[in-house]
Design a protein around this motif. Sequence first.
Motif, mmCIF file in Angstrom:
data_model
loop_
_atom_site.group_PDB
_atom_site.id
_atom_site.type_symbol
_atom_site.label_atom_id
_atom_site.label_comp_id
_atom_site.label_asym_id
_atom_site.label_seq_id
_atom_site.Cartn_x
_atom_site.Cartn_y
_atom_site.Cartn_z
ATOM 1 N N ALA A 280 -75.643 -12.621 55.399
ATOM 2 C CA ALA A 280 -74.923 -13.759 55.976
ATOM 3 C C ALA A 280 -74.443 -13.350 57.361
ATOM 4 O O ALA A 280 -73.695 -12.383 57.512
ATOM 5 N N MET A 281 -74.939 -14.070 58.375
ATOM 6 C CA MET A 281 -74.494 -13.809 59.751
ATOM 7 C C MET A 281 -73.731 -15.043 60.202
ATOM 8 O O MET A 281 -74.263 -16.145 60.161
ATOM 9 N N THR A 282 -72.477 -14.847 60.608
ATOM 10 C CA THR A 282 -71.613 -15.976 60.943
ATOM 11 C C THR A 282 -71.295 -15.975 62.438
ATOM 12 O O THR A 282 -70.879 -14.942 62.987
ATOM 13 N N PHE A 283 -71.513 -17.122 63.061
ATOM 14 C CA PHE A 283 -71.270 -17.258 64.502
ATOM 15 C C PHE A 283 -70.013 -18.063 64.752
ATOM 16 O O PHE A 283 -69.822 -19.129 64.156
ATOM 17 N N TYR A 284 -69.163 -17.549 65.623
ATOM 18 C CA TYR A 284 -67.981 -18.282 66.096
ATOM 19 C C TYR A 284 -68.219 -18.602 67.561
ATOM 20 O O TYR A 284 -67.891 -17.825 68.447
ATOM 21 N N VAL A 285 -68.878 -19.724 67.771
ATOM 22 C CA VAL A 285 -69.202 -20.146 69.142
ATOM 23 C C VAL A 285 -68.935 -21.645 69.228
ATOM 24 O O VAL A 285 -68.652 -22.291 68.214
ATOM 25 N N SER A 286 -69.052 -22.197 70.422
ATOM 26 C CA SER A 286 -68.818 -23.625 70.609
ATOM 27 C C SER A 286 -69.654 -24.453 69.636
ATOM 28 O O SER A 286 -70.834 -24.172 69.421
ATOM 29 N N THR A 287 -69.045 -25.490 69.064
ATOM 30 C CA THR A 287 -69.785 -26.354 68.145
ATOM 31 C C THR A 287 -70.916 -27.097 68.870
ATOM 32 O O THR A 287 -71.837 -27.602 68.243
ATOM 33 N N GLU A 288 -70.830 -27.142 70.189
ATOM 34 C CA GLU A 288 -71.847 -27.840 70.985
ATOM 35 C C GLU A 288 -73.087 -26.976 71.237
ATOM 36 O O GLU A 288 -74.082 -27.458 71.757
ATOM 37 N N LEU A 289 -72.971 -25.697 70.913
ATOM 38 C CA LEU A 289 -74.083 -24.794 71.227
ATOM 39 C C LEU A 289 -75.102 -24.819 70.089
ATOM 40 O O LEU A 289 -74.776 -24.527 68.942
ATOM 41 N N TYR A 290 -76.339 -25.137 70.427
ATOM 42 C CA TYR A 290 -77.398 -25.246 69.427
ATOM 43 C C TYR A 290 -77.862 -23.850 68.995
ATOM 44 O O TYR A 290 -78.271 -23.038 69.822
ATOM 45 N N LEU A 291 -77.802 -23.594 67.688
ATOM 46 C CA LEU A 291 -78.278 -22.308 67.154
ATOM 47 C C LEU A 291 -79.607 -22.552 66.458
ATOM 48 O O LEU A 291 -79.723 -23.436 65.611
ATOM 49 N N HIS A 292 -80.607 -21.763 66.815
ATOM 50 C CA HIS A 292 -81.958 -21.987 66.304
ATOM 51 C C HIS A 292 -82.502 -20.726 65.647
ATOM 52 O O HIS A 292 -82.533 -19.660 66.247
ATOM 53 N N ARG A 293 -82.986 -20.874 64.413
ATOM 54 C CA ARG A 293 -83.522 -19.733 63.679
ATOM 55 C C ARG A 293 -85.040 -19.650 63.841
ATOM 56 O O ARG A 293 -85.732 -20.662 63.817
ATOM 57 N N THR A 294 -85.539 -18.427 63.996
ATOM 58 C CA THR A 294 -86.991 -18.235 64.060
ATOM 59 C C THR A 294 -87.337 -16.817 63.597
ATOM 60 O O THR A 294 -86.455 -16.021 63.305
ATOM 61 N N LYS A 295 -88.630 -16.521 63.515
ATOM 62 C CA LYS A 295 -89.034 -15.146 63.225
ATOM 63 C C LYS A 295 -88.997 -14.332 64.516
ATOM 64 O O LYS A 295 -89.446 -14.807 65.568
#
Length: 371
Positions: A280-295
Amino acid sequence: EQETFQCIGCGATIQTENPDEIGYLPQSALNKGIEKGEFYCQRCFKLRHYNQLQDLDIDDDVFLNKLGEIANDDAFVVLVVDIFDVEGSLISGLHRFIGNQPFIIAANKFDLLPKVTRKSKVKDWIRQTVNRHGLYPEDIVLTYGTKRAGIYTLAEKIEEVISDRNVYIVGVTNVGKSTLINQLIGYYGGDKEVITTSNHPGTTLDLIQIPLTDAHAIIDTPGIIRRTQLAHHLSRSDNQKVLPSKPLKPKTFQLNEGQTIFLAGVGRVDLVQSEVEKTAMTFYVSTELYLHRTKTENADELYQKHVGEMLAPPSKDYVDEYPELVEQTFTLDPTQDISITGLGWLTVNAKVDIKVWLPKEISVSKRTAII
Ligand code: GDP
Protein backbone atom coordinates in the motif's frame (compact mmCIF):
# COMPACT_ATOMS: atom_id res chain seq x y z
CA GLU A 1 14.99 67.09 -14.35
CA GLN A 2 11.72 65.38 -13.58
CA GLU A 3 10.06 65.95 -10.24
CA THR A 4 9.78 62.88 -8.00
CA PHE A 5 7.19 62.15 -5.34
CA GLN A 6 7.34 59.86 -2.34
CA CYS A 7 4.64 57.64 -0.91
CA ILE A 8 3.60 58.88 2.54
CA GLY A 9 2.98 55.31 3.66
CA CYS A 10 6.22 53.61 2.82
CA GLY A 11 8.49 56.29 1.44
CA ALA A 12 8.98 54.62 -1.93
CA THR A 13 9.49 56.88 -4.93
CA ILE A 14 6.21 56.98 -6.84
CA GLN A 15 6.36 55.44 -10.32
CA THR A 16 3.61 54.87 -12.88
CA GLU A 17 5.31 52.30 -15.10
CA ASN A 18 5.33 48.93 -13.38
CA PRO A 19 2.44 47.68 -11.21
CA ASP A 20 4.54 44.84 -9.84
CA GLU A 21 7.27 47.06 -8.48
CA ILE A 22 7.48 49.26 -5.45
CA GLY A 23 5.94 52.73 -5.44
CA TYR A 24 3.46 52.03 -8.23
CA LEU A 25 0.58 54.42 -8.73
CA PRO A 26 -1.58 54.61 -11.84
CA GLN A 27 -1.11 57.91 -13.73
CA SER A 28 -4.68 59.03 -12.98
CA ALA A 29 -4.16 58.59 -9.27
CA LEU A 30 -0.84 60.41 -9.49
CA ASN A 31 -2.63 63.40 -11.02
CA LYS A 32 -5.09 63.44 -8.14
CA GLY A 33 -2.20 63.18 -5.72
CA ILE A 34 -0.55 66.21 -7.30
CA GLU A 35 -3.76 68.21 -6.73
CA LYS A 36 -3.96 67.14 -3.10
CA GLY A 37 -0.25 67.32 -2.48
CA GLU A 38 -0.07 63.81 -0.95
CA PHE A 39 0.79 60.45 -2.36
CA TYR A 40 0.10 56.90 -1.35
CA CYS A 41 1.42 54.20 -3.62
CA GLN A 42 -1.19 51.66 -4.68
CA ARG A 43 0.09 49.07 -2.24
CA CYS A 44 -0.18 51.40 0.75
CA PHE A 45 -3.49 52.74 -0.49
CA LYS A 46 -4.93 49.25 -0.52
CA LEU A 47 -3.47 48.46 2.85
CA ARG A 48 -4.99 51.66 4.32
CA HIS A 49 -8.38 51.38 2.77
CA TYR A 50 -9.01 47.71 2.33
CA ASN A 51 -6.70 46.18 4.91
CA GLN A 52 -5.18 44.29 2.06
CA LEU A 53 -1.62 43.66 1.15
CA GLN A 54 -0.69 43.35 -2.46
CA ASP A 55 1.87 41.04 -3.93
CA LEU A 56 4.97 42.70 -5.14
CA ASP A 57 7.73 41.35 -7.29
CA ILE A 58 10.97 43.10 -6.78
CA ASP A 59 14.35 41.90 -7.75
CA ASP A 60 16.41 39.90 -5.34
CA ASP A 61 19.08 42.55 -4.77
CA VAL A 62 16.59 45.12 -3.56
CA PHE A 63 15.11 42.55 -1.25
CA LEU A 64 18.41 41.42 0.14
CA ASN A 65 19.45 45.01 0.78
CA LYS A 66 16.24 45.49 2.72
CA LEU A 67 17.02 42.45 4.79
CA GLY A 68 20.40 43.98 5.49
CA GLU A 69 18.71 46.85 7.35
CA ILE A 70 17.33 44.38 9.84
CA ALA A 71 20.80 43.56 11.10
CA ASN A 72 21.12 47.10 12.46
CA ASP A 73 17.76 47.27 14.20
CA ASP A 74 16.44 45.81 17.45
CA ALA A 75 14.75 43.17 15.43
CA PHE A 76 12.81 40.00 15.90
CA VAL A 77 12.48 38.15 12.65
CA VAL A 78 9.67 35.81 11.65
CA LEU A 79 10.60 33.74 8.62
CA VAL A 80 7.41 32.46 7.01
CA VAL A 81 7.78 29.12 5.21
CA ASP A 82 5.26 27.09 3.26
CA ILE A 83 4.77 23.78 5.04
CA PHE A 84 4.54 22.12 1.59
CA ASP A 85 7.68 23.70 0.31
CA VAL A 86 10.01 24.24 3.23
CA GLU A 87 13.17 24.07 1.15
CA GLY A 88 11.71 26.26 -1.58
CA SER A 89 10.84 28.79 1.14
CA LEU A 90 14.30 29.23 2.59
CA ILE A 91 16.25 32.38 2.04
CA SER A 92 19.76 31.13 1.54
CA GLY A 93 22.28 32.92 3.70
CA LEU A 94 19.55 34.53 5.80
CA HIS A 95 22.14 35.18 8.50
CA ARG A 96 24.38 37.11 6.15
CA PHE A 97 21.57 39.62 5.99
CA ILE A 98 19.94 39.61 9.38
CA GLY A 99 23.14 39.07 11.33
CA ASN A 100 22.62 37.38 14.67
CA GLN A 101 19.11 38.67 15.18
CA PRO A 102 16.85 36.15 16.86
CA PHE A 103 14.34 34.58 14.51
CA ILE A 104 11.53 32.08 14.56
CA ILE A 105 9.90 30.13 11.77
CA ALA A 106 6.19 30.32 11.05
CA ALA A 107 5.45 27.06 9.21
CA ASN A 108 2.42 28.23 7.31
CA LYS A 109 -0.61 26.63 5.62
CA PHE A 110 -0.85 24.16 8.47
CA ASP A 111 -4.60 24.00 7.83
CA LEU A 112 -3.87 21.89 4.73
CA LEU A 113 -2.40 18.96 6.65
CA PRO A 114 -4.78 16.17 7.66
CA LYS A 115 -6.26 16.68 11.14
CA VAL A 116 -4.47 13.58 12.45
CA THR A 117 -1.03 15.02 11.71
CA ARG A 118 1.22 15.10 14.76
CA LYS A 119 2.37 18.66 15.44
CA SER A 120 5.54 17.65 17.25
CA LYS A 121 6.64 15.45 14.33
CA VAL A 122 5.99 18.24 11.85
CA LYS A 123 8.05 20.64 13.93
CA ASP A 124 10.88 18.11 14.33
CA TRP A 125 11.01 17.59 10.61
CA ILE A 126 10.99 21.33 9.86
CA ARG A 127 13.72 21.90 12.41
CA GLN A 128 15.87 19.16 10.89
CA THR A 129 15.28 20.49 7.39
CA VAL A 130 16.23 24.06 8.21
CA ASN A 131 19.19 22.94 10.35
CA ARG A 132 20.53 21.12 7.29
CA HIS A 133 20.51 24.50 5.58
CA GLY A 134 22.35 26.21 8.43
CA LEU A 135 19.32 27.89 10.00
CA TYR A 136 18.74 27.59 13.74
CA PRO A 137 15.45 29.25 14.67
CA GLU A 138 14.62 29.94 18.32
CA ASP A 139 11.25 28.37 17.79
CA ILE A 140 8.91 26.96 15.17
CA VAL A 141 5.22 27.81 15.22
CA LEU A 142 2.58 26.21 13.03
CA THR A 143 0.34 28.82 11.43
CA TYR A 144 -2.30 29.44 8.82
CA GLY A 145 -3.53 32.76 7.59
CA THR A 146 -6.87 31.70 6.26
CA LYS A 147 -8.59 31.87 9.66
CA ARG A 148 -8.11 34.03 12.73
CA ALA A 149 -7.38 30.96 14.87
CA GLY A 150 -4.41 30.15 12.66
CA ILE A 151 -2.32 33.03 13.98
CA TYR A 152 -2.87 32.83 17.74
CA THR A 153 0.38 31.06 18.54
CA LEU A 154 2.31 33.48 16.36
CA ALA A 155 0.56 36.46 17.95
CA GLU A 156 1.61 35.19 21.39
CA LYS A 157 5.24 35.04 20.30
CA ILE A 158 5.01 38.54 18.88
CA GLU A 159 3.49 39.86 22.10
CA GLU A 160 6.39 38.44 24.10
CA VAL A 161 8.90 40.57 22.22
CA ILE A 162 7.07 43.55 20.78
CA SER A 163 7.80 45.86 23.71
CA ASP A 164 11.54 45.60 23.01
CA ARG A 165 11.85 44.91 19.35
CA ASN A 166 10.51 45.57 15.89
CA VAL A 167 9.05 42.42 14.41
CA TYR A 168 10.06 41.77 10.82
CA ILE A 169 8.05 39.33 8.78
CA VAL A 170 10.04 37.96 5.88
CA GLY A 171 9.41 35.27 3.33
CA VAL A 172 9.65 34.32 -0.30
CA THR A 173 6.61 34.70 -2.55
CA ASN A 174 3.77 32.17 -2.36
CA VAL A 175 4.37 31.14 1.24
CA GLY A 176 1.23 32.98 2.35
CA LYS A 177 2.96 35.97 3.92
CA SER A 178 0.39 38.53 2.76
CA THR A 179 -2.52 36.44 3.97
CA LEU A 180 -0.82 35.95 7.32
CA ILE A 181 -0.04 39.64 7.77
CA ASN A 182 -3.57 40.66 6.82
CA GLN A 183 -4.83 38.27 9.47
CA LEU A 184 -2.44 39.80 12.00
CA ILE A 185 -3.61 43.28 11.04
CA GLY A 186 -7.19 42.19 11.69
CA TYR A 187 -6.21 40.60 14.99
CA TYR A 188 -4.61 43.79 16.24
CA GLY A 189 -7.66 45.74 15.20
CA GLY A 190 -5.66 47.75 12.72
CA ASP A 191 -7.69 49.53 10.10
CA LYS A 192 -7.08 53.02 8.84
CA GLU A 193 -3.86 53.66 10.67
CA VAL A 194 -1.98 50.54 9.83
CA ILE A 195 0.79 52.40 8.12
CA THR A 196 2.89 54.87 10.00
CA THR A 197 3.35 58.14 8.25
CA SER A 198 6.98 58.59 7.63
CA ASN A 199 8.42 61.96 8.53
CA HIS A 200 11.39 61.27 6.34
CA PRO A 201 10.12 60.13 3.00
CA GLY A 202 12.50 57.76 1.35
CA THR A 203 14.01 56.39 4.52
CA THR A 204 11.76 53.41 5.08
CA LEU A 205 11.36 52.75 1.38
CA ASP A 206 9.35 49.63 0.86
CA LEU A 207 9.12 48.30 4.37
CA ILE A 208 5.52 48.47 5.49
CA GLN A 209 5.05 49.21 9.17
CA ILE A 210 2.13 48.03 11.21
CA PRO A 211 2.47 49.76 14.59
CA LEU A 212 1.53 47.70 17.61
CA THR A 213 2.98 49.77 20.41
CA ASP A 214 4.16 53.35 20.38
CA ALA A 215 7.71 52.31 19.88
CA HIS A 216 7.60 49.04 17.99
CA ALA A 217 6.02 47.69 14.89
CA ILE A 218 5.48 44.70 12.69
CA ILE A 219 7.33 45.31 9.49
CA ASP A 220 6.60 43.49 6.29
CA THR A 221 9.43 43.11 3.84
CA PRO A 222 8.60 42.43 0.22
CA GLY A 223 8.72 38.81 -0.88
CA ILE A 224 11.53 37.31 -2.85
CA ILE A 225 11.11 34.84 -5.68
CA ARG A 226 12.88 31.55 -5.20
CA ARG A 227 13.65 29.97 -8.51
CA THR A 228 14.05 26.51 -7.05
CA GLN A 229 10.37 26.43 -6.20
CA LEU A 230 8.51 23.88 -8.27
CA ALA A 231 6.02 26.70 -8.80
CA HIS A 232 8.45 28.49 -11.09
CA HIS A 233 8.55 25.68 -13.60
CA LEU A 234 4.80 25.64 -14.03
CA SER A 235 2.21 28.08 -15.33
CA ARG A 236 -0.18 29.79 -12.97
CA SER A 237 -3.06 27.45 -13.74
CA ASP A 238 -0.82 24.39 -13.52
CA ASN A 239 0.31 25.57 -10.12
CA GLN A 240 -3.23 25.57 -8.88
CA LYS A 241 -3.39 21.86 -9.58
CA VAL A 242 -0.07 21.05 -7.96
CA LEU A 243 -0.14 23.18 -4.83
CA PRO A 244 -2.71 21.89 -2.39
CA SER A 245 -5.48 24.37 -1.69
CA LYS A 246 -7.79 22.10 0.28
CA PRO A 247 -6.92 19.84 3.21
CA LEU A 248 -5.12 16.80 1.89
CA LYS A 249 -6.91 13.51 1.53
CA PRO A 250 -4.69 10.46 1.38
CA LYS A 251 -4.89 8.37 -1.77
CA THR A 252 -3.70 4.75 -1.53
CA PHE A 253 -2.63 2.35 -4.29
CA GLN A 254 -2.04 -1.38 -3.85
CA LEU A 255 1.11 -1.92 -5.90
CA ASN A 256 3.16 -4.84 -7.13
CA GLU A 257 6.89 -4.64 -7.66
CA GLY A 258 7.55 -3.18 -11.09
CA GLN A 259 4.66 -0.73 -10.96
CA THR A 260 4.88 3.04 -11.22
CA ILE A 261 2.67 5.92 -10.15
CA PHE A 262 2.87 9.12 -12.18
CA LEU A 263 2.20 12.37 -10.31
CA ALA A 264 0.55 13.77 -13.43
CA GLY A 265 3.56 14.81 -15.55
CA VAL A 266 5.38 16.41 -12.67
CA GLY A 267 7.21 13.31 -11.47
CA ARG A 268 6.89 9.60 -10.82
CA VAL A 269 7.51 6.91 -8.20
CA ASP A 270 8.57 3.33 -9.07
CA LEU A 271 8.11 0.45 -6.65
CA VAL A 272 11.30 -1.52 -7.26
CA GLN A 273 11.22 -4.05 -4.46
CA SER A 274 9.02 -4.84 -1.48
CA GLU A 275 8.98 -7.32 1.42
CA VAL A 276 5.27 -7.94 0.77
CA GLU A 277 3.43 -8.96 -2.36
CA LYS A 278 0.97 -6.04 -2.37
CA THR A 279 2.34 -2.78 -1.06
CA ALA A 280 0.00 0.00 0.00
CA MET A 281 1.54 3.28 -1.14
CA THR A 282 -0.28 6.36 0.11
CA PHE A 283 0.09 9.81 -1.44
CA TYR A 284 -0.61 13.06 0.39
CA VAL A 285 -0.75 15.49 -2.49
CA SER A 286 -3.25 17.97 -3.93
CA THR A 287 -6.60 16.35 -4.70
CA GLU A 288 -6.37 18.08 -8.09
CA LEU A 289 -3.23 16.20 -9.06
CA TYR A 290 -3.92 13.24 -11.33
CA LEU A 291 -2.18 10.04 -10.19
CA HIS A 292 -1.72 7.41 -12.88
CA ARG A 293 -0.64 3.80 -12.41
CA THR A 294 1.37 1.91 -15.02
CA LYS A 295 4.05 -0.76 -15.38
CA THR A 296 7.54 0.59 -14.80
CA GLU A 297 8.78 -1.04 -18.02
CA ASN A 298 6.32 1.13 -19.97
CA ALA A 299 6.80 4.28 -17.95
CA ASP A 300 9.37 6.10 -20.11
CA GLU A 301 7.38 5.56 -23.25
CA LEU A 302 4.10 6.54 -21.60
CA TYR A 303 5.68 9.75 -20.35
CA GLN A 304 7.06 10.69 -23.78
CA LYS A 305 3.69 10.06 -25.34
CA HIS A 306 1.33 11.60 -22.83
CA VAL A 307 3.12 14.34 -20.93
CA GLY A 308 1.24 17.60 -21.39
CA GLU A 309 -2.00 15.77 -22.14
CA MET A 310 -3.10 12.87 -19.99
CA LEU A 311 -0.10 13.55 -17.76
CA ALA A 312 -0.62 17.26 -17.07
CA PRO A 313 0.49 19.50 -15.44
CA PRO A 314 2.77 20.55 -17.01
CA SER A 315 0.17 21.43 -19.60
CA LYS A 316 1.00 21.20 -23.26
CA ASP A 317 2.41 24.67 -23.86
CA TYR A 318 4.72 24.36 -20.89
CA VAL A 319 6.16 20.87 -21.40
CA ASP A 320 9.28 22.21 -23.10
CA GLU A 321 10.04 24.44 -20.14
CA TYR A 322 9.63 21.65 -17.62
CA PRO A 323 12.96 20.21 -16.45
CA GLU A 324 13.96 16.61 -17.14
CA LEU A 325 13.06 13.99 -14.51
CA VAL A 326 16.03 12.57 -12.63
CA GLU A 327 15.87 9.41 -10.49
CA GLN A 328 16.79 8.98 -6.84
CA THR A 329 16.65 5.66 -4.99
CA PHE A 330 15.32 5.29 -1.42
CA THR A 331 14.81 2.47 1.03
CA LEU A 332 11.68 3.26 2.99
CA ASP A 333 9.77 1.64 5.85
CA PRO A 334 6.34 2.38 7.38
CA THR A 335 7.76 4.68 10.07
CA GLN A 336 9.02 7.05 7.38
CA ASP A 337 7.73 9.44 4.72
CA ILE A 338 9.25 10.61 1.49
CA SER A 339 8.73 14.37 1.43
CA ILE A 340 8.71 16.08 -1.96
CA THR A 341 9.12 19.80 -1.66
CA GLY A 342 6.22 21.72 -3.20
CA LEU A 343 4.05 18.63 -3.63
CA GLY A 344 3.48 16.75 -0.38
CA TRP A 345 4.63 13.31 0.70
CA LEU A 346 4.11 9.56 0.43
CA THR A 347 4.22 6.60 2.81
CA VAL A 348 4.23 2.80 2.45
CA ASN A 349 3.02 -0.09 4.62
CA ALA A 350 6.09 -2.29 4.19
CA LYS A 351 9.84 -2.05 3.77
CA VAL A 352 10.48 -1.15 0.13
CA ASP A 353 13.00 0.15 -2.37
CA ILE A 354 11.60 2.90 -4.54
CA LYS A 355 12.82 5.25 -7.23
CA VAL A 356 11.52 8.80 -7.21
CA TRP A 357 11.78 10.81 -10.45
CA LEU A 358 11.59 14.60 -10.31
CA PRO A 359 13.45 17.61 -11.68
CA LYS A 360 16.84 17.63 -10.00
CA GLU A 361 16.40 20.91 -8.12
CA ILE A 362 13.27 19.64 -6.38
CA SER A 363 14.27 18.36 -3.00
CA VAL A 364 13.19 14.82 -2.14
CA SER A 365 13.99 13.55 1.34
CA LYS A 366 13.18 10.90 3.86
CA ARG A 367 11.77 11.90 7.25
CA THR A 368 10.05 10.37 10.29
CA ALA A 369 6.40 9.90 9.40
CA ILE A 370 4.28 12.84 10.54
CA ILE A 371 1.02 10.91 10.87
P1 GDP B 1 2.71 35.58 -0.40
O1 GDP B 1 3.19 35.64 -1.81
O2 GDP B 1 3.70 34.90 0.48
O3 GDP B 1 2.30 36.90 0.15
O4 GDP B 1 1.46 34.59 -0.39
P2 GDP B 1 -0.11 34.89 -0.43
O5 GDP B 1 -0.57 35.36 0.90
O6 GDP B 1 -0.41 35.73 -1.60
O7 GDP B 1 -0.65 33.40 -0.61
C1 GDP B 1 -0.26 32.56 -1.69
C2 GDP B 1 -1.35 31.54 -1.94
O8 GDP B 1 -1.51 30.65 -0.86
C3 GDP B 1 -2.75 32.15 -2.13
O9 GDP B 1 -3.40 31.39 -3.10
C4 GDP B 1 -3.40 32.00 -0.77
O10 GDP B 1 -4.81 31.92 -0.88
C5 GDP B 1 -2.81 30.71 -0.29
N1 GDP B 1 -2.65 30.72 1.17
C6 GDP B 1 -1.96 31.63 1.86
N2 GDP B 1 -1.93 31.32 3.17
C7 GDP B 1 -2.62 30.18 3.31
C8 GDP B 1 -2.94 29.34 4.44
O11 GDP B 1 -2.55 29.57 5.59
N3 GDP B 1 -3.68 28.23 4.16
C9 GDP B 1 -4.10 27.93 2.92
N4 GDP B 1 -4.85 26.84 2.77
N5 GDP B 1 -3.80 28.68 1.84
C10 GDP B 1 -3.08 29.79 2.03
